[in-house]
Design a protein around this motif. Sequence first.
Motif, short mmCIF file in Angstrom:
data_model
loop_
_atom_site.label_atom_id
_atom_site.label_comp_id
_atom_site.label_asym_id
_atom_site.label_seq_id
_atom_site.Cartn_x
_atom_site.Cartn_y
_atom_site.Cartn_z
N ASP A 105 -5.36 3.12 -43.61
CA ASP A 105 -6.75 3.32 -43.23
C ASP A 105 -7.27 4.02 -42.33
O ASP A 105 -8.63 4.14 -42.65
N GLU B 244 -11.55 4.64 -46.40
CA GLU B 244 -12.53 3.16 -46.09
C GLU B 244 -12.85 2.21 -47.36
O GLU B 244 -13.56 2.66 -48.34
N HIS C 154 -12.81 -3.27 -44.53
CA HIS C 154 -11.83 -2.15 -42.90
C HIS C 154 -12.54 -1.44 -42.34
O HIS C 154 -13.85 -0.76 -43.18
N ASP D 299 -14.47 -3.27 -37.88
CA ASP D 299 -13.40 -3.80 -37.04
C ASP D 299 -14.22 -3.10 -35.86
O ASP D 299 -14.52 -1.97 -35.53
N THR E 278 -12.87 0.29 -33.73
CA THR E 278 -13.69 1.42 -33.95
C THR E 278 -14.94 1.53 -33.60
O THR E 278 -15.05 2.62 -33.58
N GLU F 109 -20.34 -2.34 -30.04
CA GLU F 109 -20.42 -2.90 -31.26
C GLU F 109 -21.08 -3.04 -31.88
O GLU F 109 -22.20 -3.27 -31.17
N GLY G 68 -19.59 -7.91 -39.44
CA GLY G 68 -18.56 -9.36 -39.91
C GLY G 68 -18.90 -10.40 -40.34
O GLY G 68 -18.32 -11.03 -41.57
#
Length: 554
Positions: free
Chosen positions: A123, A127, A135, A139, A142, A414, A429
Amino acid sequence: MLVSLSIRDVVLIEKLDLGFGAGLSVFTGETGAGKSILLDSLSLALGARADSGLVRHGAPQLSVIAEFDPPPFHPARVLLAAQDMDVADCPLVLRRVVTADGRSRAYVNDAPVSVGLLRKVGDELVEIHGQFESHGLLDPATHLSVLDAFAASGEARRATRTAWDAWRAAAKTRTEAEETLKRARAEEEALRHAHDELKALDPKPGEDAELAASRALLQHGEKLVEAMNTAMAALRAKGEVEASLRSAQRSLERVASLAEGKLEPVIAALDRAAVEAAEAVGQLEHVSADIDMDPRHLEKVEERLFALRAAARKHMIEVDQLAALKADLAAKLAALDGGGDDLAKLAKAEQATRTAYVEAARALSKLRAEAAGRLDVAVAAELPPLKLDKARFTTGVVTLEENGWGPDGLNSVEFLVSTNPGAPPSGLGKIASGGELSRFMLALKVVLARTSPTPTIVFDEVDSGIGGAVAAAVGERLARLGTDLQVLVVTHSPQVAARGRQHYKVSKREVEAGKVLTGVAELARDERREEIARMLAGETVTDQARAAADSLMA
């Protein structure tokens, strides 16, 4: 970056060794040629879930080796160093083996590791953004560190973490002091009673041995006196022993000159004997005078000795430790008496460190808010050319309640997106379309390229469902991203393929009746021209298609 990839016995790939350079590398080929096998293989080396169905039919196992050369102090190297692996100055070689019965083994630089550790290392190195897997930026955990990197807030972040540690330490000290004071107050009566007893007893270090020796002497006093009297009588029988020795010495001294020196040793021995006899008589008189035959003295010594030993048994320590215990109890009582003042000082110190933390964290929050605005504007500028002109990107910076504060400050972060006008923003997502998601990630990555710790990015069919000017815009951004990072792209778009610094063609070939294998070849310039022309024209490549390919490559 990814230096090489070696694949053995994965689905239709029997043996494949690929080398990679910096910049943008593109993979093209007809649908079903096996491009997805490459990504599956790379994912295995990065710690993805193993599937025995990936083992080529008839082979006992598959293996994939991915070699990386990240810079010094890269997070992947730090992660492995924390596992006591010496990888500071060498490439990182990730290897995965999966047997036909589904068993899996993982290695880093030939050292066995858990698949979980392999996935964490992977990871940090690569990417992947694809139609069905992604990923990294997907997420939300991060996003805070990504925004901080974009904001160049390293100094403010370190100051906040330092202030947090100081606050936590002060709070811990105050809490421990409160607990200690609470326990002491609950035991105050017992502490004071124990201290008063020891204070009255007033024990001294080494007193036990001294008293025991005195007791033994006093207990045997009569026998000692009797023996000493007998000895004294013997030394004084028929006159003093010393006088007799001196008399003999003087008698011999008068005739010594006539003996030619033979009497000198005798005279010297008599002199020594006289001196020793006198000393023995003096010491015997001294010891005799020191012996106390008073039975009350013995009684006092025994009473003191037994009191000390009883106190030691009560506190379950040695007699010589009683003095230290007395001092410790006195200190606890002093702390108890001044406990309120001490707690007030500790609470004041804790409040001061909290204030310092809040000030540092608010300064960091301000940087984040400013950076969020710049990031939103920069990403918004990238969206229209990618056929995402109706989408809206927002960096959500939320100030948390105090119970959510931490070493990273007062915020949660976020990245939010709305792909349809009027729709409320939601997490990345939640983007339903794989193509839209990949393009969104491309836009975000282009803006964040210079702050990304991940040196290699893979896009799987980022050009899905687009063409023409939009595909050209995707290709231009991928190439731009390739100036800062290593980018690998699986594409069906000639506009994207023409931007590649390296171009790999994936194809199937029949090696024998009923046996088909997938191969990958790096294309030279003329071969690239022909492949791009095929992508433009289809099965029949025309001169016009070749000319268009030349135009795209130029």
